[in-house]
Design a protein around this motif. Structure first.
Motif, short mmCIF file in Angstrom:
data_model
loop_
_atom_site.label_atom_id
_atom_site.label_comp_id
_atom_site.label_asym_id
_atom_site.label_seq_id
_atom_site.Cartn_x
_atom_site.Cartn_y
_atom_site.Cartn_z
N GLU A 1 0.85 -1.19 0.00
CA GLU A 1 0.00 0.00 0.00
C GLU A 1 0.89 1.24 0.00
N ASN A 2 0.32 2.35 -0.40
CA ASN A 2 1.02 3.62 -0.30
C ASN A 2 0.93 4.16 1.12
N PHE A 3 1.86 5.04 1.48
CA PHE A 3 1.90 5.60 2.83
C PHE A 3 0.59 6.29 3.18
N ASP A 4 -0.03 6.98 2.20
CA ASP A 4 -1.27 7.72 2.46
C ASP A 4 -2.51 6.89 2.20
N HIS A 5 -2.33 5.59 1.86
CA HIS A 5 -3.44 4.67 1.59
C HIS A 5 -4.31 5.14 0.43
N ARG A 6 -3.74 5.92 -0.47
CA ARG A 6 -4.45 6.39 -1.66
C ARG A 6 -3.69 5.96 -2.90
N PHE A 7 -4.33 6.17 -4.06
CA PHE A 7 -3.72 5.78 -5.32
C PHE A 7 -3.80 6.97 -6.27
N ALA A 8 -2.67 7.21 -6.95
CA ALA A 8 -2.56 8.40 -7.81
C ALA A 8 -2.93 8.12 -9.26
N GLY A 9 -3.14 6.83 -9.63
CA GLY A 9 -3.41 6.51 -11.02
C GLY A 9 -2.13 6.50 -11.83
N PRO A 10 -2.21 6.78 -13.13
CA PRO A 10 -0.99 6.81 -13.96
C PRO A 10 -0.12 8.02 -13.62
N ARG B 1 5.89 6.95 -4.26
CA ARG B 1 4.76 6.02 -4.35
C ARG B 1 5.28 4.58 -4.26
N ASN B 2 4.69 3.82 -3.39
CA ASN B 2 5.18 2.46 -3.12
C ASN B 2 4.88 1.48 -4.24
N ILE B 3 3.66 1.48 -4.75
CA ILE B 3 3.25 0.44 -5.70
C ILE B 3 4.03 0.53 -7.00
N PRO B 4 4.23 1.70 -7.61
CA PRO B 4 5.08 1.73 -8.81
C PRO B 4 6.49 1.24 -8.54
N ALA B 5 7.06 1.57 -7.38
CA ALA B 5 8.42 1.13 -7.07
C ALA B 5 8.50 -0.39 -6.97
N VAL B 6 7.52 -1.00 -6.32
CA VAL B 6 7.51 -2.47 -6.21
C VAL B 6 7.29 -3.10 -7.58
#
Length: 490
Positions: free
Chosen positions: A97-106, A117-122
């Motif tokens: 999950e991201n630190f802020d528990h939100r998703f930025a989209g593309p 952003r955590n998810i793109p890095a993983v």
């Protein structure tokens, strides 16, 4: 200077429980330590002041992310404008999950890095071949690492431990154009042979990574630092460690704020706790002329600036309305022409899309996002209009990509328990215009679902160890396939 700045900072933040910190200042050009602060107060037993925090292993949080992107640059997986996806994603059993528990989209690779952003890095780390992050850290001299399988992809987000000294060595590798060298606390003895340098990254990847980090906005001004500072924050799980590490001039500075006993404190967030101290130290060194300021940067020989389509990061086609420049490593960076935009014809009378060109219709350029991107836009609260599914015989733009299977993962062996088997979830993304994905297991139709939607499938429990070929076929006949193996446990 650094001790004075640290003491003043901690005194003004004692009300939120910030009582201890460590810092290491390194001259990257010589690899010699210029200053080391092991703790905020050597004589204070309440904070274990005689512990040297610079040599203590701690979770580094997101401070390792720059090296994921540097490795990906070298492996031709992305450039700074490559679009990544920040959306709910599972990597096998791991769902970050991201630190802020939100998703930025593309968002672009550069934006994903500076916004941490955590998810793109993983997702980028999951695509790396050898060397991956674990190999890079081991080659750079990080000690006491467990096996790569012990950490998995969690290593990207601080699942391992490093010392501030080791982290300074990693950032010095970027400052030295990808070359790793040991840190020195003393002048070399007369006749002592120099340490053998080890190239871990290309000069081009190091240059680009630092350039991306220089765009990180300061928390006090909301703009990038001037003179430039390439820096990254980190926060460990449970709010036990706040970090900031970076490169300015010829120096590398690493700042850690926390408690030696690992006590949690919600104030220990990298950008809020460590970054202000880091930047005050940088400002103080520059104010006292202890840092020479920005050094002239030599552009590596294989680095180019190219024009790309801002919406996709691909080479612009004739329909791309907004263009941007980005760094490009010759012979490495991905080359793909953007095909996001499509011309459709709108009937002047009805306002509906028709096959054209026609005298009673006008052309209009529209975006044709795939199902995964549409879903991300919706999750981020940014709905987008897209080209309709109308296909005309003369419309060559309809020849889009095949579906992409996102579940099950490639190369994963699935284990089901005979007593309580859980079905496998099948999911595939599809290009714009596709409405249905049909699923086949060894040529037998097993069901259908909308693009991006999951469908459950129960393999044959009487045939353990069986290899299946799963195929996802959209309603235009385009297909993707994946081999899976299913074992049955008692």
């Amino acid at each position: 200077t650094l001790e004075r700045v640290m003491g003043q900072y901690l005194r003004t933040h004692a009300d939120v429980g910030m009582t201890n910190a460590s810092a290491l200042l390194l001259d990257a050009s010589t690899m010699q330590v210029r200053a080391m602060i092991g703790s905020a107060d050597f004589r204070n037993d309440a904070i274990a002041g005689q512990v040297n925090g610079v040599l203590a292993k701690r979770s580094p949080g997101s401070t390792l992310k720059p090296f994921i992107y540097a490795l990906a640059l070298d492996q031709g997986l992305l450039h700074p404008r490559t679009m990544l996806k920040d959306a709910p994603t599972s990597f096998g059993p791991y769902t970050p999950e991201n630190f802020d528990h939100r998703f930025a989209g593309p968002l672009s690779a550069q934006e994903a890095l500076i916004r941490s952003r955590n998810i793109p890095a993983v997702a980028v780390a999951a695509r790396l071949s050898k060397p991956g992050l674990h190999d890079f850290m081991r080659l750079a001299g990080v000690q006491k690492l467990q096996s790569e399988s012990h950490y998995g992809l969690a290593l990207v987000l601080g699942g391992g431990e490093v010392t501030p000294e080791e982290l300074a060595g990693l950032y010095a590798t970027l400052a030295n154009g990808g070359i790793s060298q040991p840190i020195r606390y003393t002048q070399p003895a007369p006749g002592e042979p120099p340490a053998q340098p080890l190239r871990l990254l290309s000069e081009e990847a190091s240059f680009i990574t630092l350039d991306m980090l220089r765009h990180t906005p300061r928390p006090d001004t909301a703009s990038p630092a001037r003179p430039a500072v390439a820096w990254k924050t980190g926060t460990s799980w449970g709010f036990r460690d706040a970090w900031t590490a970076g490169v300015f001039g010829r120096h590398v500075l690493v700042v850690w704020v926390g408690n030696f006993d690992g006590t949690s404190n919600p104030a220990l967030v990298g950008v809020d706790a460590a970054a202000p101290l880091f930047l005050r130290m940088v400002d103080a060194l520059r104010a006292e002329r202890l840092d020479p300021g920005e050094v002239a940067l030599r552009q590596p020989p294989d680095l180019r600036q190219v024009e790309v389509c801002a919406a996709t990061g691909g080479l612009p086609d004739a329909l791309c309305p907004v263009r941007a420049t980005t760094w490009f490593i010759a012979g490495k960076s991905p080359i793909q022409t953007s095909n996001l935009h499509r011309t459709v014809w709108i009937d002047d009378r009805t306002g509906k899309v028709v096959c054209g060109p026609r005298s009673d219709a006008r052309p209009q350029v529209m975006e044709q996002w795939g199902s995964d991107m549409h879903r991300m836009f919706r999750q981020a609260g940014l709905p987008r209009a897209s080209a309709p599914a109308l296909v005309c015989e003369e419309d060559s733009s309809a020849a889009e990509s095949a579906p992409v299977i996102t579940s099950p993962l490639r190369g994963v062996r699935h284990m089901l328990r005979a007593g309580s088997p859980a079905p496998l979830v099948l999911r595939a993304e599809a290009a714009a215009g596709a409405r249905t994905v049909y699923w086949f297991a060894d040529d037998a139709l097993i069901g259908s679902a909308a693009p991006g939607e999951g469908m459950t499938w129960m393999p044959d429990l009487s045939d353990p160890g069986r290899h299946y070929v799963l195929r996802a076929v959209d309603d235009r006949g385009r297909a993707d396939s994946r081999e899976v193996t299913v074992d049955i446990a008692p």
